[in-house]
Design an enzyme around this catalytic site. Structure first.
Site, PDB file in Angstrom:
ATOM      1  N   HIS A   1       0.781  -1.159  -0.154  1.00 29.38           N
ATOM      2  CA  HIS A   1       0.045  -0.171   0.118  1.00 29.38           C
ATOM      3  C   HIS A   1       0.589   1.340   0.121  1.00 29.38           C
ATOM      4  O   HIS A   1       0.753   1.943   0.843  1.00 29.38           O
ATOM      5  CB  HIS A   1      -0.909   0.050   1.146  1.00 29.38           C
TER       6      HIS A   1
ATOM      7  N   CYS B   1       2.733 -13.883   3.517  1.00 27.90           N
ATOM      8  CA  CYS B   1       3.413 -13.816   4.504  1.00 27.90           C
ATOM      9  C   CYS B   1       3.297 -14.939   5.357  1.00 27.90           C
ATOM     10  O   CYS B   1       2.292 -15.665   5.600  1.00 27.90           O
ATOM     11  CB  CYS B   1       2.926 -12.550   5.481  1.00 27.90           C
TER      12      CYS B   1
ATOM     13  N   HIS C   1     -10.567  -5.807   4.261  1.00 32.15           N
ATOM     14  CA  HIS C   1      -9.102  -5.634   4.252  1.00 32.15           C
ATOM     15  C   HIS C   1      -8.755  -6.996   3.584  1.00 32.15           C
ATOM     16  O   HIS C   1      -9.168  -8.143   3.740  1.00 32.15           O
ATOM     17  CB  HIS C   1      -8.605  -5.650   5.479  1.00 32.15           C
TER      18      HIS C   1
ATOM     19  N   GLU D   1      -6.298  -9.035   3.720  1.00 37.03           N
ATOM     20  CA  GLU D   1      -6.114 -10.267   4.985  1.00 37.03           C
ATOM     21  C   GLU D   1      -7.008 -10.924   5.277  1.00 37.03           C
ATOM     22  O   GLU D   1      -7.198 -12.203   5.486  1.00 37.03           O
ATOM     23  CB  GLU D   1      -4.908  -9.821   6.044  1.00 37.03           C
TER      24      GLU D   1
ATOM     25  N   THR E   1      -3.484  -9.993  11.835  1.00 34.14           N
ATOM     26  CA  THR E   1      -1.983  -9.988  12.178  1.00 34.14           C
ATOM     27  C   THR E   1      -1.380  -8.670  12.514  1.00 34.14           C
ATOM     28  O   THR E   1      -0.663  -8.651  13.381  1.00 34.14           O
ATOM     29  CB  THR E   1      -0.897 -10.691  11.220  1.00 34.14           C
TER      30      THR E   1
ATOM     31  N   CYS F   1       0.958 -10.376  14.705  1.00 36.77           N
ATOM     32  CA  CYS F   1       2.618 -10.328  14.347  1.00 36.77           C
ATOM     33  C   CYS F   1       3.322  -9.234  15.403  1.00 36.77           C
ATOM     34  O   CYS F   1       2.940  -7.972  15.161  1.00 36.77           O
ATOM     35  CB  CYS F   1       2.637  -9.769  12.854  1.00 36.77           C
TER      36      CYS F   1
ATOM     37  N   SER G   1      -3.246   1.151   6.100  1.00 34.16           N
ATOM     38  CA  SER G   1      -4.044   0.962   7.331  1.00 34.16           C
ATOM     39  C   SER G   1      -3.061   1.315   8.469  1.00 34.16           C
ATOM     40  O   SER G   1      -3.140   1.836   9.572  1.00 34.16           O
ATOM     41  CB  SER G   1      -4.925  -0.068   7.545  1.00 34.16           C
ATOM     42  N   ASN G   2      -1.674   0.594   8.317  1.00 32.13           N
ATOM     43  CA  ASN G   2      -0.807   0.534   9.313  1.00 32.13           C
ATOM     44  C   ASN G   2      -0.279   1.977   9.303  1.00 32.13           C
ATOM     45  O   ASN G   2      -0.062   2.309  10.571  1.00 32.13           O
ATOM     46  CB  ASN G   2       0.349  -0.466   8.919  1.00 32.13           C
TER      47      ASN G   2
ATOM     48  N   SER H   1       4.635  -0.417   5.172  1.00 27.83           N
ATOM     49  CA  SER H   1       4.358  -0.392   3.855  1.00 27.83           C
ATOM     50  C   SER H   1       5.387   0.665   3.102  1.00 27.83           C
ATOM     51  O   SER H   1       5.163   1.106   1.917  1.00 27.83           O
ATOM     52  CB  SER H   1       2.950  -0.357   3.415  1.00 27.83           C
TER      53      SER H   1
END
Length: 311
Positions: free
Chosen positions: A56, A112, A152, A154, A190, A220, A249-250, A292
């Site tokens: 992203h 991942c 999302h 994932e 995660t 994670c 998002s992160n 990212s």
């Protein structure tokens, strides 16, 4: 001047601001692996398509596009035949693999390892529950909950392990209206917050009157520990330039963590977004980013900061 944490750069003017790139920012290992797989395929001169943005971050996507990586969507899969497709770190549901193989496409799986283990764990629990129902051991399927962001990539892959039956909850308020007296299995995307997951666990415990409840902290730690580390970095600088893609998002989460401890935190997607007034009066300027955010992009931003501050 320091160009990377702990790495001295050229001798600088003592009156110039110190510019530092956070050594803990940048790609997580899952993203690194996905990009390495893409670059290895492209280096052989092969045509390669990635299902969704490989990361992203628009700048990194564009860098790889110029090397030959195209981006496709799930809507393209029905007509795709005889191609090589990279599945990014976020992972995919089983239906994606089935469709690609049925149409004679070659798959490069860059899911991942942390996500892959979680997928397998959820699928195993779901399949075992179906077997118990088929054998007459029980009549009811447990409620499989996934703490994560609705839609999302994932999370879509995780829900797909249960034939679409798992329920996604973004926070504890989503528990309203659910039958919590069923047996419950709770998992987490995660990259979600550890504190948020613990809050959901406590809410289920408070509301549950009967039935079993098992929860699995599948977050994670490489990603989760970044919040504390980045807050320490932000607090130790006068001004923070946070570099992240608009879709990350992160990135949104880590940006807010920086702002909590340093109100002089400014977000950019690339060096072109920098403004001179952000840097005025700062003696220590920190550059950081999301999981990212590529290291080369933070370096470009740091270079632009040096130009604007005359260092």
């Amino acid at each position: 001047m320091e160009s990377q944490k702990g790495t001295p750069g050229p001798e600088r003017d003592p009156g110039a601001p110190m510019i530092e790139i956070d050594a803990n920012s940048g790609f997580c290992f899952g993203v690194v692996t996905a990009i390495e797989k893409a670059e290895a395929e492209l280096a052989r001169g092969e045509r390669l398509a990635c299902l969704g943005d490989i990361v992203h971050n628009a700048s990194e996507v564009e860098r790889l596009r110029l090397r030959g990586l195209s981006t496709i969507t799930h809507g393209d899969l029905a007509d795709l035949r005889g191609s090589t497709v990279l599945l990014r770190a976020h992972g995919e549901p089983p239906t994606t693999y089935d469709l690609l193989r049925r149409n004679n496409n070659r798959i490069i799986d860059a899911t991942c390892p942390v996500v892959l283990r979680l997928q397998r764990r959820i699928k195993q629990a779901y399949d075992q529950a179906k077997e118990r129902i088929a054998s007459g051991e029980t009549r009811d399927m447990p409620l499989i909950l996934i703490y994560g962001k609705q839609g999302h990539a994932e999370v879509n892959g995780l829900v797909g392990q249960t034939d679409g039956t798992a329920v996604v909850i973004q926070d504890a308020s989503a528990l309203d209206g659910l039958d919590l007296d069923r047996d419950i299995l709770l998992y987490s995307q995660t990259t979600k917050s550890i504190d948020g997951f613990r809050h959901v666990v406590e809410e289920i415990r408070k509301r549950k009157r009967k039935g079993g409840f098992e929860y699995f902290d599948t977050i994670c730690r490489q990603v989760a520990t970044r919040s504390e580390k980045i807050k320490g970095f932000a607090a130790s600088h006068d001004t923070i330039i946070f570099v992240s893609g608009a879709k990350s998002s992160n990135g949104r989460v880590l940006l807010e963590e920086c702002r909590k401890v340093n109100p002089r935190t400014y977000a950019v997607t690339d060096a072109g977004g920098l403004r001179t007034e952000w840097l005025e009066g700062a003696r220590r300027i920190g550059i950081c980013g999301a999981t990212s955010t590529p290291a080369w992009l933070m370096e470009e931003v740091a270079g632009r900061v040096r130009t604007l501050t005359g260092t």
